[in-house]
Design an enzyme around this catalytic site. Structure first.
Site, short mmCIF file in Angstrom:
data_model
loop_
_atom_site.label_atom_id
_atom_site.label_comp_id
_atom_site.label_asym_id
_atom_site.label_seq_id
_atom_site.Cartn_x
_atom_site.Cartn_y
_atom_site.Cartn_z
CB SER A 466 26.34 13.21 -31.81
OG SER A 466 25.86 11.90 -31.97
CG ASP A 477 16.64 16.10 -19.35
OD1 ASP A 477 16.45 17.32 -19.47
OD2 ASP A 477 16.57 15.31 -20.32
CE LYS A 491 25.01 12.79 -35.76
NZ LYS A 491 24.65 11.74 -34.77
#
Length: 705
Positions: A466, A477, A491
């Site tokens: 999460s 990224d 998740k």
């Protein structure tokens, strides 16, 4: 099937058990009016606002029933096929009960479950009066979730015979004589039996409601008033109490640990191992006997309002059977749960003739004191604030690079994941959210400048979920740092907590809270962590069960999706460096005995996980045990180190059957054991730093900024 007519579930024709009910029938539990109301209210919210639209009808009713039965008896030791057949006759009526505020069916099932527990455990105790033949060739199925339910009473008895025989053999292999084994197992089964008499209506409702919510989607949960309070404590990392970690041991609430600076520790009147036998409120309140009381109920009595008095009747750890109790008085205070707070360490890593200082920040959870923040408290507690402070300290210590250790961090506050990311990337998008209507919103950090612009590594494992995945994915990224470890949990959903009492304008805390999935989050590159998790740049071995732990292990998980990427600018790109870093890592670990031991231990653990059954033949089990002991002794002789899986030398005892001192010593040894994966992660980050410093690529510029 949905009707407006109430109903009652009647059990007819169940096989009569021959098991003796030595302790009498367990209490018959009934639903409370407010529980039925809470179930109906929860259904309304789930149908209207959940990210995944699932109508409450016959199909979902059947799923709820199956999940409820599995949550009660996951390994199929207690119910029989005849029981399941009776339950299935009402598989399409649970929705009727929720709409009609009638919870008769789940409570009737639970009452039968309690009855079966009593029957089976009394039979297990009867088996202790006989002797077992360990020369026969037979196996005990240790993984039974995919097995069929026992079809006859004889099948059920044989299953329990094998279970007790295995318990006996484990203790025998550890060197215990028959008398000791009988005494140990009698106490074990008697303790398990006593728990069957302590369930309350709240427990049944909690189990049933989670069967309902989890049947929609894995991360939607119901919190009864007690569970809601515990969830709030875990988020704000504080509670009001006496500052003692408690554990239930043989009917006694026992002091497991004293929190430094708490009322219990400062009083000097309590010690580890002391047993709480009574609790009283205020200076004159009546002392309530709590021997045999479930731990959560004792905790409720001890917690309370700040600056109020609680009195405890204590049976000292060193007192004999006839020892005297003593009474102490403590004033409750706010206790900070520092074990779950961010912490830092500094590792010294040699790279040739140069020693690098690698700062490590371990973050167990993404916590935030929501209420304090809402009140405008300038000093409210949060994960990002604590990490920011630790980064300032590490900069003063002149570390060369920083690792954020998110292993087994299951998530927490979404805003904290965003704010933590901002400490390393500054201002910019962090994630994208899509709600149940398909609308997409970009969430970003408003931090003007990053608190740390140097080399960065993020250490994850299968337990990183999460909020941890949001942070790790954003760092990856942006090309801001290197991700190391195992693939994360997977998740990719966002939950909100609904206070049902507030929504219903109910002045008393009766209905509890609903943690409900309301959105799916996506990486800024347009992908999602859902199902696939964050894939590390450099993989490390671990002890996680990758097949059975993770989002992909759920049968009703949301699918992986792709959306448009957000508008963001990469801060760097280490992809070109990864092959070189991987080569350096491979060369180093082949020469690292500690790392190779870890690989060996992980492989051994995985081999045992795949075992579906275990032999009940003493000769075979002794041979297997000797092989393991030989392996352990060979390693100890070679380099004086005990394998991490040396618990195979097990004593046959369960956790609460060992002495408290032995448990604490084992926990301390594990805590002090060399963290091989963290040390290798530090070496990897040092490699990245060296390569980028010697390169004119954007990676070098990005890391150094």
């Amino acid at each position: 099937m949905r009707t407006k007519i109430g109903f009652f579930l009647v059990f007819i024709g169940l096989a009569t058990s021959a098991f003796a009910l030595e302790s009498g029938a367990p209490p018959v539990l009934k639903p409370l009016t407010e529980q039925a109301q809470a179930a109906h209210l929860s259904a309304q919210f789930l149908i209207q606002y959940h990210y995944k639209t699932v109508p409450l009808g016959d199909e979902l009713s059947e799923k709820i029933l199956n999940r409820y039965i599995k949550s009660l008896d996951p390994e199929k030791f207690f119910f029989s096929q005849a029981d399941i057949d009776v339950f299935n006759a009402d598989k399409d009526k649970l929705d009727d009960g929720i709409y009609g505020e009638d919870l008769t069916i789940p409570f009737t099932i639970f009452n039968l479950y309690e009855q079966r527990v009593v029957e089976r455990l009394n039979y297990a105790r009867d088996l202790l009066k006989q002797n077992f033949d360990f020369s026969t060739k037979e196996d005990f199925p240790i993984v039974r979730d995919d097995e069929a339910w026992p079809k006859t009473e004889a099948e059920s008895r044989d299953l329990w015979r094998k279970r007790v025989k295995n318990d006996w053999l484990r203790l025998k292999l550890a060197g215990n004589d028959d008398a000791t084994i009988r005494k140990t197992l009698e106490k074990r089964y008697a303790n398990s039996l006593s728990r069957a008499y302590k369930y309350k209506s709240e427990d049944v409702f909690q189990i049933f409601m989670n069967a309902y919510t989890n049947s929609i989607e894995p991360h939607t949960d119901y919190f009864g008033p007690t569970a809601a309070s515990d969830f709030d404590i875990s988020m704000r990392l504080s509670l009001v109490g006496i500052g003692a970690v408690l554990q239930e041991r043989e009917e006694y609430t026992t002091i497991r640990e004293l929190v430094a600076g708490g009322p219990a520790q400062l009083s000097g009147q309590l010690g580890v191992g002391d047993r709480i036998v009574g609790v009283a409120q205020g200076k004159d309140g009546e002392m309530v006997d709590v021997v045999g009381t479930p731990l959560p109920d004792v905790v409720k009595l001890i917690r309370g309002t700040k600056d109020t008095v609680v009195r405890l009747s204590i049976f000292p750890s060193d007192a004999g059977p006839d020892g005297k109790h003593r009474e102490i008085s403590l004033v409750r205070n706010t206790i900070n749960l520092e074990k779950q707070a961010a912490k830092k360490t500094v590792l010294q890593v040699k790279n040739g003739d140069v020693t690098n200082k690698v700062g490590v920040i371990t973050l167990p959870t993404f916590y935030e004191d929501f209420d304090a923040r809402r009140r405008g408290d300038k000093d409210y507690r949060s994960a990002s604030r604590d990490v920011s402070r630790l980064l300032t300290e590490l900069k003063k210590e002149q570390v060369d690079s920083v690792i954020i250790d998110l292993r087994n961090n299951g998530g927490g506050s979404l805003p904290q994941a965003i704010e933590l990311t901002g400490l390393f990337v500054g201002k910019g998008p962090v994630l994208q959210q899509r709600n149940h209507e398909g609308q997409i919103k970009v969430n970003g950090s408003d931090t003007r400048s990053a608190a740390w612009t140097g080399p960065l590594g993020v250490l994850i494992n299968r337990g990183s979920a999460s909020a941890s995945e949001i942070f790790a994915a954003a760092i990856q990224d942006y090309g801001r740092g290197i991700i190391i470890g195992e693939p994360s949990f997977g998740k990719g959903t966002v939950q909100t907590v609904v206070n049902l009492d507030e929504e219903a304008n109910n002045p008393k805390p009766e209905f509890g809270e609903l943690k409900m999935t309301v959105a799916q989050f996506f990486r800024i590159n347009g992908g999602t962590t859902q199902l696939r998790g964050v894939v590390p740049d450099i993989s490390l071995p671990g002890f996680s069960d990758l097949e059975n732990l993770g989002e992909a292990s759920y049968d009703n998980a949301l699918p992986w999706l792709q959306i448009k990427k957000a508008d963001y600018k990469q801060l760097g790109d280490i992809k070109d460096l990864v092959p070189q870093v991987q080569t350096l890592h491979n060369e180093r670990v082949t020469k690292d005995k500690d790392f190779q031991r870890l690989v060996e231990d992980a492989a051994e653990l995985e081999r045992r996980r795949k075992q579906k059954a275990i032999s009940l033949n003493e000769t075979e089990r002794r041979n297997e045990r000797e092989q393991q002991l030989s392996r352990i002794k060979a390693r100890e002789k070679a380099d004086g180190v005990t394998p991490l899986d040396a618990a195979f030398q097990e004593d046959g005892l369960q956790a609460n059957e060992r002495s408290l001192s032995a448990d604490i010593a084992s926990e301390k040894a594990l805590k002090n054991a060399k963290d091989v994966l963290l040390e290798e992660s530090a070496h990897i980050l040092v490699d990245v730093t060296a390569l980028t410093n010697g390169s004119s690529s954007t990676a070098g510029k990005a890391v150094k900024q």
